[in-house]
Design a protein around this motif. Structure first.
Motif, PDB file in Angstrom:
ATOM      1  N   GLU A  31       0.850  -1.185   0.000  1.00 20.72           N
ATOM      2  CA  GLU A  31       0.000   0.000   0.000  1.00 20.72           C
ATOM      3  C   GLU A  31       0.889   1.239   0.000  1.00 20.72           C
ATOM      4  O   GLU A  31       2.017   1.213   0.504  1.00 20.72           O
ATOM      5  CB  GLU A  31      -0.913   0.033   1.241  1.00 20.72           C
ATOM      6  N   THR A  54      -0.599  -0.532  -7.365  1.00 23.23           N
ATOM      7  CA  THR A  54      -1.821  -1.243  -6.978  1.00 23.23           C
ATOM      8  C   THR A  54      -1.553  -2.072  -5.729  1.00 23.23           C
ATOM      9  O   THR A  54      -0.402  -2.231  -5.308  1.00 23.23           O
ATOM     10  CB  THR A  54      -2.311  -2.148  -8.120  1.00 23.23           C
ATOM     11  N   ASN A  55      -2.621  -2.627  -5.151  1.00 22.82           N
ATOM     12  CA  ASN A  55      -2.503  -3.337  -3.881  1.00 22.82           C
ATOM     13  C   ASN A  55      -2.896  -4.806  -4.012  1.00 22.82           C
ATOM     14  O   ASN A  55      -3.128  -5.311  -5.120  1.00 22.82           O
ATOM     15  CB  ASN A  55      -3.337  -2.635  -2.808  1.00 22.82           C
ATOM     16  N   GLN A  56      -2.999  -5.469  -2.865  1.00 25.61           N
ATOM     17  CA  GLN A  56      -3.332  -6.888  -2.838  1.00 25.61           C
ATOM     18  C   GLN A  56      -4.757  -7.150  -3.319  1.00 25.61           C
ATOM     19  O   GLN A  56      -5.051  -8.230  -3.853  1.00 25.61           O
ATOM     20  CB  GLN A  56      -3.144  -7.435  -1.422  1.00 25.61           C
ATOM     21  N   HIS A  57      -5.643  -6.208  -3.107  1.00 26.80           N
ATOM     22  CA  HIS A  57      -7.017  -6.369  -3.580  1.00 26.80           C
ATOM     23  C   HIS A  57      -7.020  -6.541  -5.098  1.00 26.80           C
ATOM     24  O   HIS A  57      -7.736  -7.405  -5.646  1.00 26.80           O
ATOM     25  CB  HIS A  57      -7.869  -5.160  -3.177  1.00 26.80           C
ATOM     26  N   PHE A  58      -6.226  -5.738  -5.788  1.00 26.68           N
ATOM     27  CA  PHE A  58      -6.145  -5.846  -7.239  1.00 26.68           C
ATOM     28  C   PHE A  58      -5.499  -7.166  -7.638  1.00 26.68           C
ATOM     29  O   PHE A  58      -5.939  -7.821  -8.595  1.00 26.68           O
ATOM     30  CB  PHE A  58      -5.344  -4.667  -7.800  1.00 26.68           C
ATOM     31  N   ARG A  60      -5.619 -10.036  -6.027  1.00 27.85           N
ATOM     32  CA  ARG A  60      -6.601 -11.114  -5.878  1.00 27.85           C
ATOM     33  C   ARG A  60      -7.653 -11.041  -6.987  1.00 27.85           C
ATOM     34  O   ARG A  60      -8.129 -12.075  -7.470  1.00 27.85           O
ATOM     35  CB  ARG A  60      -7.255 -11.021  -4.498  1.00 27.85           C
ATOM     36  N   ARG A  61      -8.006  -9.856  -7.397  1.00 31.26           N
ATOM     37  CA  ARG A  61      -8.999  -9.711  -8.457  1.00 31.26           C
ATOM     38  C   ARG A  61      -8.458 -10.268  -9.781  1.00 31.26           C
ATOM     39  O   ARG A  61      -9.202 -10.897 -10.543  1.00 31.26           O
ATOM     40  CB  ARG A  61      -9.374  -8.236  -8.604  1.00 31.26           C
ATOM     41  N   LYS A 103     -10.694   0.664  -4.790  1.00 28.50           N
ATOM     42  CA  LYS A 103     -10.280  -0.388  -3.877  1.00 28.50           C
ATOM     43  C   LYS A 103      -8.981  -1.063  -4.328  1.00 28.50           C
ATOM     44  O   LYS A 103      -8.353  -1.781  -3.539  1.00 28.50           O
ATOM     45  CB  LYS A 103     -11.386  -1.436  -3.752  1.00 28.50           C
ATOM     46  N   ASP A 104      -8.599  -0.843  -5.582  1.00 26.52           N
ATOM     47  CA  ASP A 104      -7.415  -1.506  -6.125  1.00 26.52           C
ATOM     48  C   ASP A 104      -6.123  -0.751  -5.844  1.00 26.52           C
ATOM     49  O   ASP A 104      -5.038  -1.264  -6.097  1.00 26.52           O
ATOM     50  CB  ASP A 104      -7.550  -1.665  -7.641  1.00 26.52           C
ATOM     51  N   SER A 106      -4.153   2.567  -3.342  1.00 29.36           N
ATOM     52  CA  SER A 106      -4.154   3.685  -2.383  1.00 29.36           C
ATOM     53  C   SER A 106      -3.220   4.793  -2.858  1.00 29.36           C
ATOM     54  O   SER A 106      -3.005   5.771  -2.148  1.00 29.36           O
ATOM     55  CB  SER A 106      -3.715   3.184  -0.992  1.00 29.36           C
TER      56      SER A 106
END
Length: 782
Positions: A31, A54-58, A60-61, A103-104, A106
């Motif tokens: 992040e 980008t972060n971990q949410h992206f 996983r997506r 969400k992808d 910060s």
């Protein structure tokens, strides 16, 4: 009043060193830092920080997208009753990675965006043999580059290929970077690569290929013999596919064990933006503090001498994410306790300021330990590094006063000239040579041809005073503006001891004898400074041909007496990129011999028996015994004016004796690429006749300048470019052919390079060649 020279960057006693710009990278950070965390990093001594786009949410997506696509494919196969091999032959659409959401990431525009360096996701695999993974990775990269560019990022670091042996994968990677360059409009793309594939320093972040068990990639992980140049090979493929884009740079990972000097020099020539150093590269000293070996220190000090010095990135050396989060939970109070204040004072910091990162502290120590800039590294000279200048046309153009002034700012050249003139005058008296006017007059006749603003005239007068020599001094200058300056200087400084003549030296009738109307004498010592970066490229041979008939024989002296041109093939990616951008508006960009202070270069050949790294192309001596023009003048009583065409066109060819040709062989031990030829010159100003005395010389050859004319800055090297970079394999030979051509009205150069590889003890084959380049359309006019 005390001198303030120490504050003047151009003064002799000015001491300054390259500045280190130090950044922090944490490979476990997913992040962007909050404002408070960012301030904590800056307070610990860093100048900038990397940030994931980008972060971990992206992540996983993207993984879910890949899995769902595989499930959809399998269902499609079952519905149609196809086997797996039949399915592979079907043209099915690849998954499309949707656009980013809040969400992808910060990462966002901020007021300190200039201190943030965007870092692309290390889990993508642009080299994957799996077309789905390589396609998804390419889409992810484009999304991240586009968003970082929108946020105002100036630099985007992209992890390089994990291996180099897979040529198909490197080609895929290069193609993806070429596409990403079309996405960004302002940000530079920096490829993060190791200097070489040192075991144990590989990227550890899991990629999509390793996550989904790419079988082909797993096979490539077997232990192999280390080839030091494979990482550079990959970089060369990438930047070649991107056509040497000026937006493409390298972030070079420094290994624990440095490789051979050839590889260090190879990377020195590349467009380095960052040097990254991890914790394994450092060693702990007896006190437990991080240090670097002397070899690492020398490498960093050398690389920091570039005009655009690379920034340093310290990887995974703290502050850790946990310490930053703790600082956020327990911020420092405005009024520290006595114990906190005492501890801060011992650590030489403000009470509320966190301790400086020990790695940063050590790098600041290295920064202070660098050698100061030398006399050859003043801001003015540094600004000329790898900056292209068209060669002067001194015969067809009149130089401005500022140009003369720049040349006159080099005391080394004029000291050597004065030494040569002094030696010549002293020996003339010692050896009791007759003057050209003897026995009626024993004065030595000296002429300075091409006097400019008169620095050589001043040195001749000083040499005469030092040796007690009676002289008659003539100063010749064709530039009518400089002529006015010389007349003024003769009255103000030279007490009218000089006869100033406005003339082209080739048209001069000689020194007129006093009280002998219409009778001309000869010149005992002729002094000129007509040399160019390649010795003869400013037509010194042609100019001296036109005036040498006035030198008395047999004792007359020309200063300089001789000069030699030298060549060496080099790699210079920065200059090639510059020329590529110029060539759109200048069709002669790659046919022009450019004068430039070569710096970010790699000499690609090695010194071996019978084949040096710098080799002599040709030589000129003065005065020449006789020339076609001299014969014509003696016969007709006037100088021959050629209609042009030279002997090649059936004309007289009076300048053919100044044509030259060379064929040189350079040995290259390691594979690489050459972008052109570096040209240099040496000159013997005067050779004393007394036994045991060394000749007075000047040189710009890199391996001779310190011995013959240290700190001389009057001449930069000349560069003969190639239109296309010429790749050569290991243990190759570069055959260089060059011609100095003339048609009696102008002089130009032609050059080409061929590559040969040995395939047997007595057999070699030609594996590459450049086209024949020619500067005829921009020739130096006679």
């Amino acid at each position: 009043m005390a001198s303030n020279g120490g504050l003047n960057p151009e003064s002799d006693d000015f001491e300054s060193r390259p500045n280190f710009c130090i950044g922090q990278h944490d490979s476990n950070r997913f992040e962007s830092l909050s404002d408070g965390q960012y301030r904590q990093v800056m307070k610990s001594g860093f100048n900038f920080v990397t940030t994931p786009i980008t972060n971990q949410h992206f992540f996983r997506r993207v993984v879910d997208l890949y899995n769902s696509h595989l499930a959809e494919r399998e269902q499609w196969r079952q519905d149609r009753g196809l086997t797996s091999s039949q399915l592979s032959n079907q043209s099915l659409p690849a998954p499309i990675v949707p656009t980013l959401t809040n969400k992808d990431t910060s990462y966002a525009p901020s007021n300190y965006v200039s201190s943030l360096v965007a870092y692309a996701s290390p889990w993508i695999d642009l080299c994957s043999s799996n077309p789905l993974i390589s396609s998804i990775s390419r889409q992810v990269l484009n999304l991240e580059v586009a968003y970082a560019n929108f946020c105002g990022a100036r630099s985007i670091i992209i992890p390089g290929p994990r291996e180099d042996e897979d040529s198909r994968g490197i080609a895929l990677y290069a193609r993806a970077i070429h596409e990403a360059l079309q996405v960004t409009t302002r940000a530079n793309l920096i490829i993060h690569l190791p200097m070489y594939r040192e075991p144990g320093l590989d990227e550890k972040v899991e990629t999509l290929s390793s996550l989904f068990a790419d079988a082909n990639r797993a096979e490539a992980d077997a232990v192999k013999e280390i080839d030091l140049f494979t990482a550079w090979d990959s970089w060369h493929t990438i930047r070649s596919a991107c056509k040497y884009s000026t937006q493409l740079f390298v972030a070079l990972r420094i290994p624990r064990r440095l490789p051979e000097k050839d590889l260090q020099d190879r990377w020195f020539a590349e467009p380095l933006h960052y040097l990254s150093i991890g914790p394994k590269t450092f060693k702990a000293n007896r006190a437990g503090h991080p240090t670097l070996t002397p070899h690492h220190q020398q490498l960093i000090n050398h690389y920091m001498r570039l005009k655009n010095a690379p920034w340093l990135i310290l990887c995974d050396v703290g502050p850790s994410l946990e310490s930053l989060e703790e600082a956020q939970v327990h911020p420092a109070t405005d009024f520290p306790s006595l114990a906190e204040a005492s501890k801060a004072l011992k650590e030489n910091r403000r009470p509320n300021q966190p301790p400086q990162n020990p790695y940063v502290g050590y790098m600041r120590y290295l920064e202070r330990q660098q050698a100061p800039f030398s006399a050859m590294e003043t801001p003015t000279l540094t600004s000329f590094q790898d900056w292209l200048q068209s060669p002067l046309q001194p015969l067809s153009d009149n130089l401005e006063s500022a140009t003369y002034e720049m040349f006159e700012g080099d005391p080394v050249k004029y000291d050597q000239y004065e030494l040569a003139i002094t030696e010549a005058m002293a020996e003339w008296k010692t050896l009791k040579k007759p003057t050209s006017q003897a026995p009626s007059n024993s004065d030595l006749i000296v002429a300075v041809a091409g006097a400019g603003r008169g620095p050589l005239v001043t040195r001749v007068l000083r040499a005469a005073e030092a040796t007690g020599t009676a002289i008659q001094l003539w100063a010749l200058e064709k530039n009518q503006n400089a002529y006015v300056y010389l007349l003024s200087k003769n009255e103000r400084e030279w007490d009218s001891r000089v006869t100033v003549v406005k003339t082209d030296m080739r048209e001069w009738q000689g020194p007129a004898m006093k009280d002998h109307n219409g009778i001309f004498s000869k010149v005992d010592i002729l002094v000129t400074e007509l040399l160019g970066s390649f010795g003869d490229n400013e037509l010194s041979p042609e100019c001296l041909d036109g005036i040498q008939r006035h030198i008395s024989r047999p004792h007359g002296i020309s200063i300089p007496h001789s000069y030699t041109a030298h060549l060496s093939p080099i790699a210079t990616p920065r200059i090639f990129a510059d020329l590529s951008s110029r060539s759109h508006g200048d069709p002669q960009a790659f046919e022009t011999p450019w004068v430039t202070r070569l710096h970010a270069i790699d000499f690609v050949s090695q010194k071996v028996p019978r084949h040096g790294r710098f080799q002599q192309a040709w030589e000129f001596f003065h005065p020449v015994e006789i020339s076609r023009a001299d014969e014509f003048a003696e016969d007709k009583g006037r100088r021959f004016i050629s209609p042009g065409g030279g002997s090649m066109a059936g004309s007289s060819g009076t300048n053919d004796h100044n044509a030259r040709h060379c064929h040189l062989t350079f040995v290259c031990r390691t594979r690489g690429v050459t972008h052109g030829l570096a040209g240099y010159f040496e000159s013997v100003l005067y050779t004393p006749q007394a036994a045991g005395k060394e000749p007075v010389e000047i040189s710009i050859l890199p391996d001779q300048i310190d011995r013959k004319s240290k700190d001389m800055v009057s001449w930069f090297p000349i560069f003969f470019p190639l239109k296309q970079p010429l790749y050569f394999p290991q243990d190759a030979e570069l055959e260089v052919s060059m011609w100095r051509q003339t048609d009696d009205t102008k002089v130009w150069y032609e050059w080409m390079v061929e590559v040969y590889a040995w395939v047997g003890p007595k057999t070699r084959i030609k594996v590459g060649a450049s086209e024949l380049h020619s500067s005829r359309k921009i020739a130096c006019l006679m």
